[in-house]
Design an enzyme around this catalytic site. Structure first.
Site, PDB file in Angstrom:
ATOM      1  N   LYS A  90      30.181  43.325  25.757  1.00 15.47           N
ATOM      2  CA  LYS A  90      30.250  42.553  26.972  1.00 15.47           C
ATOM      3  C   LYS A  90      31.156  43.372  27.940  1.00 15.47           C
ATOM      4  CE  LYS A  90      30.351  39.237  29.608  1.00 15.47           C
ATOM      5  NZ  LYS A  90      29.667  40.168  30.647  1.00 15.47           N
ATOM      6  N   GLN A 145      37.696  48.001  27.145  1.00 14.52           N
ATOM      7  CA  GLN A 145      37.069  46.576  26.777  1.00 14.52           C
ATOM      8  C   GLN A 145      37.160  46.154  25.637  1.00 14.52           C
ATOM      9  OE1 GLN A 145      35.448  46.028  30.315  1.00 14.52           O
ATOM     10  NE2 GLN A 145      35.741  43.799  29.688  1.00 14.52           N
ATOM     11  N   LYS A 191      30.317  48.874  28.557  1.00  7.80           N
ATOM     12  CA  LYS A 191      30.498  49.103  30.051  1.00  7.80           C
ATOM     13  C   LYS A 191      29.236  50.005  30.546  1.00  7.80           C
ATOM     14  CE  LYS A 191      33.570  48.423  33.327  1.00  7.80           C
ATOM     15  NZ  LYS A 191      34.747  47.224  33.163  1.00  7.80           N
ATOM     16  N   GLY A 232      29.955  42.236  36.587  1.00  7.33           N
ATOM     17  CA  GLY A 232      30.287  43.085  37.733  1.00  7.33           C
ATOM     18  C   GLY A 232      31.376  43.971  37.427  1.00  7.33           C
ATOM     19  N   ASP A 233      31.604  44.768  38.291  1.00 12.22           N
ATOM     20  CA  ASP A 233      32.985  45.788  38.328  1.00 12.22           C
ATOM     21  C   ASP A 233      33.124  46.235  39.742  1.00 12.22           C
ATOM     22  OD1 ASP A 233      35.009  46.927  36.122  1.00 12.22           O
ATOM     23  OD2 ASP A 233      34.549  48.398  37.445  1.00 12.22           O
ATOM     24  N   THR A 255      39.664  37.222  37.514  1.00 10.49           N
ATOM     25  CA  THR A 255      40.518  38.424  37.367  1.00 10.49           C
ATOM     26  C   THR A 255      41.912  38.319  37.993  1.00 10.49           C
ATOM     27  OG1 THR A 255      38.387  39.462  37.032  1.00 10.49           O
ATOM     28  CG2 THR A 255      40.417  40.801  37.067  1.00 10.49           C
ATOM     29  N   ASN A 265      37.526  41.644  44.841  1.00  8.91           N
ATOM     30  CA  ASN A 265      37.524  40.294  44.394  1.00  8.91           C
ATOM     31  C   ASN A 265      39.055  40.053  43.617  1.00  8.91           C
ATOM     32  OD1 ASN A 265      35.257  39.221  44.702  1.00  8.91           O
ATOM     33  ND2 ASN A 265      34.503  39.509  42.748  1.00  8.91           N
TER      34      ASN A 265
HETATM   35  N1  GLU Z   1      34.355  44.302  34.951  1.00  9.73           N
HETATM   36  C1  GLU Z   1      35.325  43.384  34.383  1.00  9.73           C
HETATM   37  C2  GLU Z   1      36.350  44.302  33.439  1.00  9.73           C
HETATM   38  O1  GLU Z   1      36.717  45.024  33.655  1.00  9.73           O
HETATM   39  C3  GLU Z   1      34.714  42.038  33.828  1.00  9.73           C
HETATM   40  C4  GLU Z   1      33.620  42.318  32.951  1.00  9.73           C
HETATM   41  C5  GLU Z   1      32.962  41.320  32.531  1.00  9.73           C
HETATM   42  O2  GLU Z   1      33.015  40.110  33.155  1.00  9.73           O
HETATM   43  O3  GLU Z   1      32.175  41.316  31.488  1.00  9.73           O
HETATM   44  O4  GLU Z   1      36.928  43.334  32.466  1.00  9.73           O
END
Ligand code: GLU
Length: 449
Positions: free
Chosen positions: A93, A114, A129, A168-169, A212, A243
């Protein structure tokens, strides 16, 4: 030198040797590994089983060509990636980043972080990722759509609701997720659970966009409660205008703080009256314009072209770096302290250099590392997965209450773990050890796989 610190040094040396051209990954490793030494001293089984050699090697990574046609008919090619780093706790994830800086080193650092972030949420998700060096900035909707369709043509072979669930990121928001989702649906079948951060009309979670930024503020809320304080009247320096920054600003204002800055890659805004959130949203979310447009509309705002907000002097107790990795170096950390910053909550991933983070901790500044403070986004992604499995959509208030509870438990895990190892307020150690503990236990139980 203890057995645990010798082991950690040996692993670090090997990674430096093998991955010497991956500076961001090495930085994440060098920030993480030394902090888990005290824990390893109490758990020799993880040294004997050589768990760190397993943990620091991605289970798999996929790199692929992404061909697409621009509006002039030219053939373009970008690189696509997905790092499936660790599945001990659940399906991989983590987000997808579309930005010209994207490379293997950056994605490996993000995927490594992550793993522990996801573990801290207490939800069943492993770490991954991905992304591309494609730059959505300045591209037409049609170009972004064609790129996303091509990207998903390959990515669809490697993801699934119980295998790997991207989101997303930087550079990947609702528009990109929509196109990616549509492409997957056409190639495979309708399956709500293959991506998170989906628009609300087709199985997105309420509060995911906000999560976030809200989460980074909730983390600090629980810290301030422990200190017997509130946000009321406290000034905040915020960087970024995506965001994360927008919803950190929203929640800060709701709780009585005064965010006075925000930034994009061309410069930053200082608004002495506090950021006008409605205007910021209009410019960034609706018109997709640069921050220069904000300064034109707001007499109280100054636009500092080409400058970093971390080089600016303004008194503030709170700092929320919400832009990108390594935006704060040691001299900027010193400047933040000189400006009165007492709490740094990282909405972005690894926005402080290692020297800056260590400086904050040494100086007694409450340093809330990204893998803990910004875990709210992925936590609500995991809640989106639950809702998709249930074929239900929960109300915003319900998701928000769950988010706040998760951030509280992450904050408490960081605080309590740091105390257990006689490192009161060292949330970097607390986050790393608390995140690692569960992953190591699961990996050990699952054997050499
Ligand atoms: N990109 C976000 C992070 O850095 C969220 C990742 C997600 O929702 O899977 O945690």
């Amino acid at each position: 030198m203890t057995k645990a610190s010798a082991y950690v040094k040996e692993i670090q040396a090997k990674i430096h040797e093998k991955d010497q051209h991956q500076p961001e990954f090495l930085q994440a490793i060098d920030e993480f590994l030394p902090t888990i030494v005290p824990f390893l001293e109490e758990h020799p089984e993880y040294i004997e089983s050589n768990i760190l050699a397993l943990l620091t090697e991605p289970e798999r990574f996929i790199q692929f060509r992404v061909p697409w046609q621009d509006d002039q008919g030219n053939w373009q090619v970008n690189r696509g990636y997905r790092i499936q780093f660790n599945s001990a706790m659940g399906p991989y994830k983590g987000g997808l980043r579309f930005h010209p800086s994207v490379n293997l080193s950056i994605l490996k650092f993000l995927a490594f972080e992550q793993i522990f972030k996801n573990s801290l949420t207490g939800l069943p998700i492993g770490g991954g990722k991905g992304g591309s060096d494609f730059d959505p900035k300045g591209k037409s909707d049609a170009e972004v759509m064609r790129f996303c369709q091509s990207f998903m043509t390959e990515l669809s072979k490697h993801i699934g609701p119980d295998l790997d669930v991207p989101a997303g990121d930087i550079g990947v928001g609702g528009r990109e997720i929509g196109y990616l989702f549509g492409a997957y649906k056409r190639l495979k079948q309708y399956d709500a659970g293959i991506l998170t951060g989906k628009p609300l009309d087709f199985w997105g979670s309420k509060n995911r966009t906000e999560a976030t930024g809200y989460g980074a503020v909730y983390f600090v809320k629980h810290l301030l409660t422990d200190l017997g304080e509130t946000f009321e009247g406290k000034k905040a320096i915020v960087s970024g205008s995506g965001n994360v920054a927008i919803y950190a600003i929203e929640k800060l204002q709701e709780l009585g703080a005064i965010p006075v800055t925000c930034s994009d890659s061309s410069g930053f805004i200082y608004d002495k009256d506090g950021i006008d959130l409605a205007l910021l949203k209009e410019i960034k979310e609706v018109k997709r314009e640069r921050l220069t447009a904000y300064a034109k509309e707001r007499p109280s705002a100054e636009y500092h072209e080409g400058a970093s907000v971390w080089d600016f002097d303004t008194p503030a107790e709170l700092a929320f770096p919400c832009a990108t990795q390594n935006e704060i170096d040691l001299s900027q950390a010193k400047r933040a302290k000189a400006n009165g910053v007492r709490v740094v909550s990282e909405g972005a991933n690894m926005p402080s250099s290692l020297e800056a983070a260590e400086y904050f901790i040494e100086e007694g500044i409450f340093y809330c590392p990204g893998k803990a403070a910004n875990a709210g986004g992925v936590a609500v992604s995991a809640l989106e997965m639950s809702q998709n499995s249930q074929r239900l959509q929960w109300e915003k208030a319900e998701v928000d209450a769950k988010l706040d509870d998760i951030m509280k438990s992450i904050y408490e895990a960081c605080r309590d773990t740091a105390e257990t190892f006689d490192q009161k307020n060292n949330f970097m150690l607390g986050a790393n050890v608390a995140g690692f503990e569960k992953v190591a236990k699961a990996m050990f139980a699952q054997g050499l796989v």
